[in-house]
Every structure is written in structure tokens, then in C-alpha cells.
Design a protein around this motif. Structure first.
Motif, PDB file in Angstrom:
ATOM      1  N   ILE B 248     -10.738   9.004  -6.664  1.00 27.85           N
ATOM      2  CA  ILE B 248     -10.312   7.928  -6.031  1.00 27.85           C
ATOM      3  C   ILE B 248      -9.560   8.492  -4.663  1.00 27.85           C
ATOM      4  O   ILE B 248     -10.024   8.093  -3.371  1.00 27.85           O
ATOM      5  CB  ILE B 248      -9.346   6.783  -6.383  1.00 27.85           C
ATOM      6  N   LEU B 249      -8.827   9.241  -4.604  1.00 28.91           N
ATOM      7  CA  LEU B 249      -8.176   9.689  -3.461  1.00 28.91           C
ATOM      8  C   LEU B 249      -8.965  10.647  -2.602  1.00 28.91           C
ATOM      9  O   LEU B 249      -8.814  10.905  -1.435  1.00 28.91           O
ATOM     10  CB  LEU B 249      -6.673  10.724  -4.005  1.00 28.91           C
ATOM     11  N   GLU B 251     -12.138  10.192  -2.619  1.00 29.75           N
ATOM     12  CA  GLU B 251     -13.090   9.438  -1.689  1.00 29.75           C
ATOM     13  C   GLU B 251     -12.373   8.944  -0.593  1.00 29.75           C
ATOM     14  O   GLU B 251     -13.067   8.767   0.330  1.00 29.75           O
ATOM     15  CB  GLU B 251     -13.589   8.331  -2.881  1.00 29.75           C
ATOM     16  N   ILE B 252     -11.116   8.809  -0.591  1.00 29.28           N
ATOM     17  CA  ILE B 252     -10.494   7.866   0.422  1.00 29.28           C
ATOM     18  C   ILE B 252     -10.088   8.945   1.406  1.00 29.28           C
ATOM     19  O   ILE B 252     -10.421   8.733   2.722  1.00 29.28           O
ATOM     20  CB  ILE B 252      -9.110   7.125  -0.135  1.00 29.28           C
ATOM     21  N   ALA B 255     -13.379   9.161   3.294  1.00 27.07           N
ATOM     22  CA  ALA B 255     -13.607   7.958   4.245  1.00 27.07           C
ATOM     23  C   ALA B 255     -12.756   8.190   5.506  1.00 27.07           C
ATOM     24  O   ALA B 255     -13.245   7.782   6.565  1.00 27.07           O
ATOM     25  CB  ALA B 255     -13.050   6.786   3.778  1.00 27.07           C
ATOM     26  N   PHE B 256     -11.492   8.580   5.397  1.00 28.12           N
ATOM     27  CA  PHE B 256     -10.730   8.962   6.457  1.00 28.12           C
ATOM     28  C   PHE B 256     -11.323   9.761   7.538  1.00 28.12           C
ATOM     29  O   PHE B 256     -11.148   9.588   8.788  1.00 28.12           O
ATOM     30  CB  PHE B 256      -9.222   9.412   6.122  1.00 28.12           C
ATOM     31  N   SER B 258     -14.294  10.672   8.109  1.00 25.85           N
ATOM     32  CA  SER B 258     -15.758  10.196   8.241  1.00 25.85           C
ATOM     33  C   SER B 258     -15.942   9.903   9.686  1.00 25.85           C
ATOM     34  O   SER B 258     -17.137  10.293  10.162  1.00 25.85           O
ATOM     35  CB  SER B 258     -16.326   9.014   7.364  1.00 25.85           C
ATOM     36  N   ASN B 259     -15.164   9.191  10.495  1.00 27.79           N
ATOM     37  CA  ASN B 259     -15.411   9.419  11.757  1.00 27.79           C
ATOM     38  C   ASN B 259     -14.099   9.396  12.982  1.00 27.79           C
ATOM     39  O   ASN B 259     -13.186   9.348  12.206  1.00 27.79           O
ATOM     40  CB  ASN B 259     -16.199   8.035  12.323  1.00 27.79           C
ATOM     41  N   LYS B 261     -12.537   7.208  14.892  1.00 31.67           N
ATOM     42  CA  LYS B 261     -11.830   5.914  14.719  1.00 31.67           C
ATOM     43  C   LYS B 261     -11.062   6.119  13.333  1.00 31.67           C
ATOM     44  O   LYS B 261      -9.585   5.863  13.257  1.00 31.67           O
ATOM     45  CB  LYS B 261     -12.509   4.733  14.638  1.00 31.67           C
ATOM     46  N   SER B 262     -11.624   6.509  12.203  1.00 32.35           N
ATOM     47  CA  SER B 262     -10.956   6.374  10.888  1.00 32.35           C
ATOM     48  C   SER B 262      -9.809   7.525  11.037  1.00 32.35           C
ATOM     49  O   SER B 262      -8.604   7.465  10.334  1.00 32.35           O
ATOM     50  CB  SER B 262     -11.801   6.436   9.939  1.00 32.35           C
ATOM     51  N   ILE B 264      -8.005   8.637  13.438  1.00 35.22           N
ATOM     52  CA  ILE B 264      -6.965   8.155  13.978  1.00 35.22           C
ATOM     53  C   ILE B 264      -5.944   7.342  13.402  1.00 35.22           C
ATOM     54  O   ILE B 264      -4.945   7.324  13.071  1.00 35.22           O
ATOM     55  CB  ILE B 264      -7.338   7.363  15.496  1.00 35.22           C
ATOM     56  N   GLY B 265      -6.870   6.227  12.496  1.00 35.44           N
ATOM     57  CA  GLY B 265      -5.975   5.192  11.806  1.00 35.44           C
ATOM     58  C   GLY B 265      -5.586   6.206  10.831  1.00 35.44           C
ATOM     59  O   GLY B 265      -4.202   5.726  10.201  1.00 35.44           O
ATOM     60  N   ALA B 266      -5.980   7.182   9.920  1.00 38.14           N
ATOM     61  CA  ALA B 266      -5.473   7.984   8.967  1.00 38.14           C
ATOM     62  C   ALA B 266      -4.280   8.479   9.393  1.00 38.14           C
ATOM     63  O   ALA B 266      -3.137   8.449   8.608  1.00 38.14           O
ATOM     64  CB  ALA B 266      -6.312   8.989   8.431  1.00 38.14           C
ATOM     65  N   LEU B 267      -4.151   8.891  10.498  1.00 38.69           N
ATOM     66  CA  LEU B 267      -2.821   9.444  11.106  1.00 38.69           C
ATOM     67  C   LEU B 267      -1.674   8.420  10.694  1.00 38.69           C
ATOM     68  O   LEU B 267      -0.464   8.618  10.723  1.00 38.69           O
ATOM     69  CB  LEU B 267      -3.089  10.040  12.491  1.00 38.69           C
TER      70      LEU B 267
END
Lengths: 338, 338
Positions: B248-249, B251-252, B255-256, B258-259, B261-262, B264-267
Motif C-alpha cells: 500500500i505504501l 502504491e501511494i 501516486a505521489f 505520478s505528476n 501537482k501530486s 508538490i502535494g506530497a511535499l
């Protein structure tokens, strides 16, 4: 012309009520031109729900059933006593040959008991396994058995390996599916008494593509197409899947909501995360088949929506079109004769 | 003055080499004034590593061992033949009474075999269970047994329930710890033959706080302090924990990344997520104790760093100070006499 495929949907027992069954049925007949559906449950309610749609009236038939079986009831007793329950009425349609398959979101225990006692085991089948599809980081795997056959013997597990392989090949389109037995190490000498006794039988079985042991830590990565195990361990694996996913995702959600910065960040990762989580949503794979019966019985999740019902209809259609029942009987017979 | 506590650290077998053992030992004696440490392994290497630190030379002793046991070797044979391995030399120090406890990141199989054959079972103990701590969304739980006792009998499981309760009370500070048996349903009549036979024995045991069955899906939420199960199922649960978390971690993380925007969001969610993930890092809980021996044997993860070594030293110290060995012998004796 292809043959007509008759499928029963038990409309009682799901968390989302009969309406998702009706909606799924309406869409199911649209997508599958040979399908005819029986809806078992309360006639009035079902007719009222159906009246909201335009559909071919010849292809969906309501069969009245006045009783309900709840998950709290003793499965075997409930199936015996409640002759007019939506579950028993529906399974009888399969038994009588009026239907090929049966779908229910109701009590797992009652579905397992009813499948075995009412529909009955196919010729040569020792036990009937319940085999849900597990989402993994690779291809989905079939976990067989999560049913009622705790303390199963090696010859029974060997049959499960064959049934699981036939299912994966015919329904999931996996060529020469790999089979692995759940173990606590990968060496042949490892395991408990059951695994040690079963291993050489699987190894000698020419009808399956046996690749040896699999440790539980490798299951989520999709290392084998068919994950073979006795039902007690199978249940533990399935429930760990649900419990771990729920716990980890719950903790992550908590982290996202913990402060303003993380809330903004969460909005930015949302769409990418959704894509990942979709992979773990098995709603497009149908339900868990109860294999080895004279027909197909499918257990869908209690919280199923119309998408699961539609997928299960497709799954039943494939099952009948590919004559999986016949192939299982043939396969087990060939193995027996060797 | 409190008694001196002698702890062996086997410096071979961990992924991070002897240096984390040495670093952990140096810090361990600082934090625990009564502790004296034996480091078993290659004398030259250990002395060289030690020479980089200032410490009380009387409190860390190097005991030379020229052989190594790898996880690929057959555990029982390796323990028998390799008399001069860091593992066997270390366990002999416990056997001879020179040490109270033994810590190793080496081969699990060899630790289990060596613990049982060299250190030996305490009086009245039928089998020696390995009992790791599971992180949960609530309080940590003790999972007993994940050791070598597959196909254990009900009387053995009953002893495990007692040993686990004594451990949780004395080491983890849980008052009157709850015990639940892993099952595929929560009703008393559910389960396989072993669980059905064990359940009434646990229910009648006045020395434990038995709360009934636990389904695997409830384990990650921390529903019980002691999670009791036979070693095959225990291993499956432990490995599912590891495998699901990793999957699960992973895969997450995917996802972080993958692009843009994500990313930046992950940070922005990173620091909140780290707090959550720290909860699932059991490095501050010590290692998995092998219980019921004449001394304590602790298995720490292969990838342990000095933090795990320090925690394990603390765990061993508590174990000796609270006389958990003595309490287990007393507890089992009292149960036997009833």
C-alpha cells in the motif's frame, strides 16, 4: 444463436437494499444480450423499483419470496427452515435447472450452506471452495479457499488448485495460471503437516502450473495467479487484506486532515491517489465464486452497489459461455483417472 | 544496589553489520547503569569498531567467535555443527549463567533452534513461542506464536496465552491484558478443530483475561493486547502485515510521484505522514522475545539499526528486573496445580 443464460439475483441481504440489484439487473441485460434475470425477493417492492425503468419485460422476472435470512442466523438451520426466503427460492431455481447462476450479497454462511445443500456438488467434487479475487500491485490473484472447508485434506486442496486454475484461465483470461501454496517459508521441507503432505501431490499434478510455496508477505505483490490454502488461513488472509487496507488508509486520511498545510497537500495528491485506490477496488471483477457446484453461486460484498451486480452478471455469463462447470468436472475426472 | 544485568549481542547476521551492534551497545550501557554487554563475533573487527568510542571498558566485553550462521543453512544442523559461531557462543553464555539475555538480528530459524536446544526450556514450559509486537491504530498487540511450533496443541496454546499476558503486563506495562484467539468468526462455535478445542480451555483459565475470538480484520485496530494463534497462522498474519504495508505504501508513493501537482502535494503532506508512519515503526518496542526459556532470547529485524539494538537492551533489562522468567514458571505451575 447463443444459448440463453439465466441468472438469479437474490435482492435481500445487501447493505444497499434491493434497488442496487434492480439497477444492476437493468444494466446487466443491456450489456449481455443473452441474459435473462430472475429477481427473488418481495414482489411488490421489486415491481415498484422496476416500474421506474424502461426495459424488456421478458428478460427480467420477479419471483416472490416472503422470508429473509440475516447474517446472525445459524446458516444451515436458516437454509433448512426458511423455504420461502429470497436465498432458498433463488438457489432452488438453479437446482431445478431454471437458472445457471445465482448472485447474492446476503449472509456468507447461508450462501455457502445453501450452495452446497440446495444446488449440490458437481460430479467428482469433494468440497466446494469460495474463491475471492485479491487485488495486488500486479495482476489480481484468486485466493482459494475462503469458504467453510476448514481443516481440509490434501486431496481436497489438490482439487481446489485445479478448480482455481480453470477459473483463472476461463474467467480472468490467464493462460496457464501459476499456482502457489501458502507457506511459512519457500523450501519444500517447510510448513505444517497439511502443507508438507499437500506439496508433493501438487508437484505431481500435471494439470496445474505449480510454482511451489508462497509466503504471505508476497501475496500483495501478485506473485501467483492462484493462491492455494486451507479455508481457515484463507479467511485470515482475506480479512487481513481488508483490515490492513482500512487501517493504513484511515491513518493516512488522519494525517491528511491533521493540519492546514497537509489538507492543501491532500487536495493536490487526491486525483493521483484515487487512481491507485481504484486498483484495489475489485468491483469490476465480480464477486467471489463458490466453485464445484452444479451451477455457479457468486457471493458479492454486503456493501455492493450496482457496479458489483453488473460485474457479477458478466462473470456469470462468462462462466456459462465457457462451460466452466463442465471443464471442472472433466478436469477432476482426468486427474482421478491418472 | 540493583543486580548486574548481563546481555549478549550477537554481532553477525544483521543487514547493517556489526557496527550498529557496537553503536547500540555503547549507547545501551549509558542508558542502563546496571547493564554489562558481551559482544560475540570477530574480535579484531569488534575491537576496531569499539576503539572509535569512549566508554567504560569494564562494561563491554568482546567474546571471539570465528564462525557465522547464514539464513540459508539448515537451522538445527547449523546450531549443532557451528560451535564457534557468534550465535552458539552467545547462547552458551546464557546457558552457563554468565548472561541473562541474548539479542540477535541473525537467522530466525537458528535463533529459534538455538534458544530451545542450547538455552533450554524453563521448568513446566511445553513449547517456546516467538511473540513479536504488532503496531496497530490503537495500542500495540503481542502476536503469539510466530515461532517454530506449527500444529501446536490446545494445552500449548493455553500456556502461550499465559506467557503472553505476563510479558505484556511486565514489559509493556499493560494491566490485566486482554487475550483473544484468532478465529474466522466471533461466535464460540466457529473455527477449526484446534480453535474449537482451545476456546473452552482459555475460557476456564482464571490466570488470563480472555475476551473470546478475534477476526483477522480486527487485528490492525488493536482490539486485544495478546493475539493468540498457532504458529502457522501467526506467521501468515505477521507476513501479511509486512506485505500489505509495503504494497500500500509503495502504491501511494507511486501516486505521489505520478505528476508534478501530486509531487508538490506530497511535499506538503510529508511531515504529517511521517508522524503516522512512525507509529508503525516498532523500533522502540525492542525485538520479538522467544518466551519460556531459561533466560531471554530476542530476535530483532535483519535490517535493525542501533535504535533497535538500544530498545532490545532496554527490553532485556526490564525482563530481568521484573523477573519475567520466574513469573512465567510460577504462573504455569499455579495453572498446572489447579
Amino acid at each position: 444463436m447463443d444459448r440463453k443464460i439465466n441468472i438469479v439475483i437474490d435482492t435481500f441481504g445487501g447493505d444497499n437494499g434491493a434497488k442496487v440489484c434492480v439497477k444492476g439487473a437493468i444494466q446487466g441485460i443491456k450489456e449481455n444480450p443473452n441474459v435473462h434475470i430472475f429477481l427473488t425477493g418481495k414482489k411488490e417492492e421489486l415491481n415498484k423499483l422496476l416500474s421506474e425503468y424502461e426495459y424488456d419485460k421478458d428478460r427480467i422476472e420477479v419471483v416472490n419470496a416472503t422470508e429473509e435470512i440475516s447474517p446472525e442466523e445459524h446458516p444451515v438451520e436458516a437454509v433448512r427452515k426458511k423455504k420461502d426466503s429470497s436465498l432458498v427460492v433463488g438457489l432452488n431455481l438453479v437446482k431445478e435447472g431454471k437458472a445457471d447462476a445465482f448472485i447474492s450479497a446476503g449472509s456468507s454462511g447461508a450462501i455457502l450452506a445453501g450452495g452446497q445443500f440446495i444446488v449440490g456438488r458437481a460430479k467428482g467434487v469433494k468440497r466446494t471452495p469460495l474463491a475471492p479475487i485479491l487485488p495486488t500491485s500486479g495482476k489480481p490473484s484468486l485466493l482459494i479457499d475462503c469458504g467453510a472447508n476448514v481443516d481440509a485434506k490434501p486431496d481436497v486442496l489438490n482439487q481446489f488448485a485445479e478448480m482455481g486454475s480453470i477459473y483463472m484461465e476461463n474467467i480472468m483470461g490467464v493462460k496457464n495460471p501459476t499456482v502457489a501454496i501458502v507457506n511459512i517459508g519457500t523450501e519444500e521441507a517447510k510448513g505444517n503437516a497439511l502443507v508438507k503432505e499437500t506439496y508433493p501431490i501438487l508437484k505431481a499434478n500435471k494439470h496445474i502450473n505449480f510454482i511451489g510455496s508462497i509466503e504471505a508477505r508476497e501475496i500483495p505483490s501478485g506473485k501467483a495467479d492462484v493462491i492455494l490454502t486451507e479455508a481457515f488461513v484463507g479467511n485470515v488472509i482475506l480479512k487481513m487484506y481488508e483490515g490492513m487496507a482500512k487501517m493504513i488508509l484511515g491513518e493516512i486520511k488522519g494525517a491528511f486532515l491533521s493540519n492546514f498545510k497537509s489538507k492543501i497537500g491532500a487536495l493536490m495528491v487526491k486525483s493521483s491517489l484515487k487512481k491507485v485506490l481504484k486498483k484495489f477496488n475489485a468491483s469490476d471483477k465480480g464477486g467471489a465464486p463458490l466453485l464445484g457446484l452444479n451451477g455457479l453461486v457468486v457471493k458479492i460484498h454486503g456493501n455492493s452497489k450496482e457496479m458489483e451486480v453488473i460485474s457479477a452478471i458478466k462473470q456469470c455469463t462468462k462462466f456459462v459461455e465457457n462451460d466452466v462447470c463442465g471443464k471442472i468436472i472433466e478436469g477432476l475426472k482426468a486427474e482421478e483417472e491418472e
